[in-house]
Design a protein around this motif. Structure first.
Motif, PDB file in Angstrom:
ATOM      1  N   LEU A 105      34.652  27.734  51.158  1.00 22.58           N
ATOM      2  CA  LEU A 105      35.982  28.249  50.841  1.00 22.58           C
ATOM      3  C   LEU A 105      36.184  28.444  49.340  1.00 22.58           C
ATOM      4  CD1 LEU A 105      38.208  26.086  53.231  1.00 22.58           C
ATOM      5  CD2 LEU A 105      37.955  28.571  53.314  1.00 22.58           C
ATOM      6  N   VAL A 106      35.890  27.410  48.566  1.00 25.29           N
ATOM      7  CA  VAL A 106      36.285  27.401  47.160  1.00 25.29           C
ATOM      8  C   VAL A 106      35.216  28.001  46.252  1.00 25.29           C
ATOM      9  CG1 VAL A 106      37.075  25.985  45.229  1.00 25.29           C
ATOM     10  CG2 VAL A 106      37.768  25.411  47.559  1.00 25.29           C
ATOM     11  N   ARG A 107      33.968  27.578  46.417  1.00 25.55           N
ATOM     12  CA  ARG A 107      32.926  28.100  45.534  1.00 25.55           C
ATOM     13  C   ARG A 107      32.441  29.465  46.006  1.00 25.55           C
ATOM     14  NH1 ARG A 107      34.969  23.754  43.491  1.00 25.55           N
ATOM     15  NH2 ARG A 107      34.190  22.552  45.246  1.00 25.55           N
ATOM     16  N   TRP A 108      31.945  29.564  47.223  1.00 22.54           N
ATOM     17  CA  TRP A 108      31.376  30.820  47.709  1.00 22.54           C
ATOM     18  C   TRP A 108      32.431  31.919  47.812  1.00 22.54           C
ATOM     19  CZ3 TRP A 108      26.982  33.083  47.789  1.00 22.54           C
ATOM     20  CH2 TRP A 108      26.668  34.093  48.697  1.00 22.54           C
ATOM     21  N   GLY A 109      33.619  31.586  48.295  1.00 22.18           N
ATOM     22  CA  GLY A 109      34.662  32.591  48.457  1.00 22.18           C
ATOM     23  C   GLY A 109      35.515  32.785  47.221  1.00 22.18           C
ATOM     24  N   LEU A 110      36.278  31.752  46.851  1.00 19.35           N
ATOM     25  CA  LEU A 110      37.256  31.888  45.775  1.00 19.35           C
ATOM     26  C   LEU A 110      36.603  32.096  44.406  1.00 19.35           C
ATOM     27  CD1 LEU A 110      40.157  31.805  44.736  1.00 19.35           C
ATOM     28  CD2 LEU A 110      39.958  29.312  44.609  1.00 19.35           C
ATOM     29  N   MET A 111      35.610  31.276  44.074  1.00 21.02           N
ATOM     30  CA  MET A 111      35.007  31.402  42.751  1.00 21.02           C
ATOM     31  C   MET A 111      34.290  32.740  42.587  1.00 21.02           C
ATOM     32  SD  MET A 111      32.399  28.793  40.848  1.00 21.02           S
ATOM     33  CE  MET A 111      31.177  29.479  39.723  1.00 21.02           C
ATOM     34  N   SER A 112      33.606  33.194  43.637  1.00 19.75           N
ATOM     35  CA  SER A 112      32.964  34.504  43.572  1.00 19.75           C
ATOM     36  C   SER A 112      33.997  35.604  43.358  1.00 19.75           C
ATOM     37  CB  SER A 112      32.168  34.771  44.859  1.00 19.75           C
ATOM     38  OG  SER A 112      31.118  33.858  45.015  1.00 19.75           O
ATOM     39  N   LEU A 113      35.119  35.502  44.070  1.00 20.27           N
ATOM     40  CA  LEU A 113      36.192  36.484  43.911  1.00 20.27           C
ATOM     41  C   LEU A 113      36.768  36.462  42.504  1.00 20.27           C
ATOM     42  CD1 LEU A 113      38.222  38.540  45.049  1.00 20.27           C
ATOM     43  CD2 LEU A 113      39.600  36.609  45.852  1.00 20.27           C
ATOM     44  N   LEU A 114      36.978  35.271  41.956  1.00 19.33           N
ATOM     45  CA  LEU A 114      37.541  35.157  40.611  1.00 19.33           C
ATOM     46  C   LEU A 114      36.590  35.729  39.557  1.00 19.33           C
ATOM     47  CD1 LEU A 114      39.132  31.594  40.741  1.00 19.33           C
ATOM     48  CD2 LEU A 114      40.347  33.773  40.567  1.00 19.33           C
ATOM     49  N   VAL A 115      35.306  35.381  39.664  1.00 20.98           N
ATOM     50  CA  VAL A 115      34.342  35.922  38.696  1.00 20.98           C
ATOM     51  C   VAL A 115      34.313  37.444  38.777  1.00 20.98           C
ATOM     52  CG1 VAL A 115      31.913  36.016  38.042  1.00 20.98           C
ATOM     53  CG2 VAL A 115      32.914  33.844  38.720  1.00 20.98           C
ATOM     54  N   TRP A 116      34.253  37.971  39.989  1.00 19.73           N
ATOM     55  CA  TRP A 116      34.198  39.428  40.166  1.00 19.73           C
ATOM     56  C   TRP A 116      35.465  40.095  39.628  1.00 19.73           C
ATOM     57  CZ3 TRP A 116      37.263  42.745  43.089  1.00 19.73           C
ATOM     58  CH2 TRP A 116      36.785  44.053  43.219  1.00 19.73           C
ATOM     59  N   ALA A 117      36.640  39.538  39.967  1.00 18.36           N
ATOM     60  CA  ALA A 117      37.906  40.134  39.529  1.00 18.36           C
ATOM     61  C   ALA A 117      38.046  40.085  38.009  1.00 18.36           C
ATOM     62  CB  ALA A 117      39.079  39.423  40.202  1.00 18.36           C
ATOM     63  N   LEU A 118      37.728  38.950  37.400  1.00 18.17           N
ATOM     64  CA  LEU A 118      37.813  38.836  35.946  1.00 18.17           C
ATOM     65  C   LEU A 118      36.828  39.779  35.266  1.00 18.17           C
ATOM     66  CD1 LEU A 118      38.094  34.953  35.637  1.00 18.17           C
ATOM     67  CD2 LEU A 118      39.870  36.607  35.053  1.00 18.17           C
ATOM     68  N   TRP A 119      35.654  39.887  35.840  1.00 15.87           N
ATOM     69  CA  TRP A 119      34.639  40.789  35.288  1.00 15.87           C
ATOM     70  C   TRP A 119      35.105  42.237  35.334  1.00 15.87           C
ATOM     71  CZ3 TRP A 119      30.136  43.227  38.129  1.00 15.87           C
ATOM     72  CH2 TRP A 119      29.202  43.761  37.238  1.00 15.87           C
ATOM     73  N   ARG A 120      35.696  42.617  36.439  1.00 13.14           N
ATOM     74  CA  ARG A 120      36.187  43.996  36.578  1.00 13.14           C
ATOM     75  C   ARG A 120      37.317  44.285  35.591  1.00 13.14           C
ATOM     76  NH1 ARG A 120      33.634  47.911  39.366  1.00 13.14           N
ATOM     77  NH2 ARG A 120      35.635  48.811  39.963  1.00 13.14           N
ATOM     78  N   VAL A 121      38.159  43.287  35.340  1.00 11.24           N
ATOM     79  CA  VAL A 121      39.318  43.500  34.474  1.00 11.24           C
ATOM     80  C   VAL A 121      38.954  43.389  32.999  1.00 11.24           C
ATOM     81  CG1 VAL A 121      41.558  42.562  33.792  1.00 11.24           C
ATOM     82  CG2 VAL A 121      40.972  42.755  36.218  1.00 11.24           C
ATOM     83  N   LEU A 122      38.103  42.433  32.639  1.00 10.02           N
ATOM     84  CA  LEU A 122      37.901  42.091  31.241  1.00 10.02           C
ATOM     85  C   LEU A 122      36.636  42.652  30.618  1.00 10.02           C
ATOM     86  CD1 LEU A 122      38.961  38.334  31.352  1.00 10.02           C
ATOM     87  CD2 LEU A 122      40.356  40.310  30.709  1.00 10.02           C
ATOM     88  N   ARG A 123      35.682  43.110  31.390  1.00 12.29           N
ATOM     89  CA  ARG A 123      34.444  43.595  30.793  1.00 12.29           C
ATOM     90  C   ARG A 123      34.711  44.806  29.915  1.00 12.29           C
ATOM     91  NH1 ARG A 123      31.150  46.291  35.854  1.00 12.29           N
ATOM     92  NH2 ARG A 123      32.741  47.810  36.440  1.00 12.29           N
ATOM     93  N   ARG A 124      33.955  44.945  28.852  1.00 11.05           N
ATOM     94  CA  ARG A 124      34.174  46.025  27.887  1.00 11.05           C
ATOM     95  C   ARG A 124      33.813  47.378  28.450  1.00 11.05           C
ATOM     96  NH1 ARG A 124      31.817  43.317  22.264  1.00 11.05           N
ATOM     97  NH2 ARG A 124      33.361  41.630  22.137  1.00 11.05           N
ATOM     98  N   ASP A 125      32.703  47.455  29.186  1.00  9.34           N
ATOM     99  CA  ASP A 125      32.258  48.729  29.725  1.00  9.34           C
ATOM    100  C   ASP A 125      32.640  48.794  31.192  1.00  9.34           C
ATOM    101  OD1 ASP A 125      29.019  50.355  30.235  1.00  9.34           O
ATOM    102  OD2 ASP A 125      31.079  51.096  30.403  1.00  9.34           O
ATOM    103  N   ALA A 126      33.745  49.478  31.487  1.00  5.09           N
ATOM    104  CA  ALA A 126      34.239  49.563  32.856  1.00  5.09           C
ATOM    105  C   ALA A 126      33.705  50.786  33.583  1.00  5.09           C
ATOM    106  CB  ALA A 126      35.771  49.599  32.862  1.00  5.09           C
ATOM    107  N   ARG A 127      32.768  51.521  32.969  1.00  7.18           N
ATOM    108  CA  ARG A 127      32.291  52.754  33.572  1.00  7.18           C
ATOM    109  C   ARG A 127      31.152  52.529  34.556  1.00  7.18           C
ATOM    110  NH1 ARG A 127      31.023  55.885  28.162  1.00  7.18           N
ATOM    111  NH2 ARG A 127      30.284  53.765  27.714  1.00  7.18           N
ATOM    112  N   GLY A 128      30.476  51.420  34.460  1.00 10.73           N
ATOM    113  CA  GLY A 128      29.345  51.171  35.350  1.00 10.73           C
ATOM    114  C   GLY A 128      29.389  49.779  35.926  1.00 10.73           C
TER     115      GLY A 128
END
Length: 212
Positions: A105-128
């Motif tokens: 629930l927490v690591r596989w689901g929630l933490m993966s979702l948080l890392v992915w969401a933060l990466w999509r929002v905060l990464r410098r290169d959003a084109r790829g």
């Protein structure tokens, strides 16, 4: 409402959350460099032992450390820990639900979702979609998921021990969040199975120390 209906509804809710977390992890974990190596081998029809072996020692060390840490937190704040310590679930439930279900629930689901969401929002290169999140971003996700993990224990604790005073709430949240940081680090660096092993060993270590 009859007790069996409440139990059935609770079981269905937990099953749906578990299925959603498993799906989210399966879709998102690999995209951000998180993995479950042994389970991936098993799903591919191969023996999981070679992938599981490198995770055993980190999981064991992390679990023993976490168990001793939790015991230390109980010993340093006995009054805050007393209501929960005196109303713990059976060890088998802690091992199966805590050790396996909570990690999915927490690591596989929630933490993966948080890392992915933060990466999509905060990464410098959003084109790829190339590359993986940096360590700082992963640590933010580890911390956030750890806090959620700590807070998620409050309803069950209140069900076991009754209304919780603020010192108990703070103690329970902080203790579980501390373990959440350890488990999140193991998941990131070694794999989901390392976090599961650590969770199981932490419960066993704490049970061996306190005698329950």
């Amino acid at each position: 409402m009859p007790t069996w209906i409440v139990g059935l509804a609770s079981g269905v809710q937990s099953a749906l959350l578990l299925a959603l977390a498993a799906f989210a992890g399966a879709k998102l974990a690999g995209k951000v460099g998180l993995r479950a190596p042994a389970l991936a081998e098993l799903a591919s029809g191969r023996a999981p032992w070679a992938a599981l072996r490198p995770q055993c020692l980190p999981g064991l060390v992390g679990g023993v450390f976490a168990g001793v840490l939790l015991w230390g937190l109980i010993a340093t704040a006995p009054q805050a820990a007393a209501p929960i310590h005196g109303a713990t679930m059976p060890l088998a439930v802690r091992l199966l639900y805590g050790g396996v279900t909570e990690e999915v629930l927490v690591r596989w689901g929630l933490m993966s979702l948080l890392v992915w969401a933060l990466w999509r929002v905060l990464r410098r290169d959003a084109r790829g979609d190339t590359g993986t999140p940096g360590a700082g971003l992963v640590w933010i996700a580890i911390a956030l998921s750890a806090v959620v993990f700590g807070l998620a224990h409050l309803p069950a604790a209140a069900g076991l021990a009754g209304p919780l005073a603020w010192p108990v709430v703070l103690h329970l949240t902080a203790a579980n969040a501390a373990f959440g940081v350890i488990a999140g680090f193991l998941f990131w660096r070694y794999g989901l199975e390392a976090a599961i092993i650590a969770h199981l060993v932490a419960h066993l270590t704490l049970a061996a120390i306190v005698g329950r």
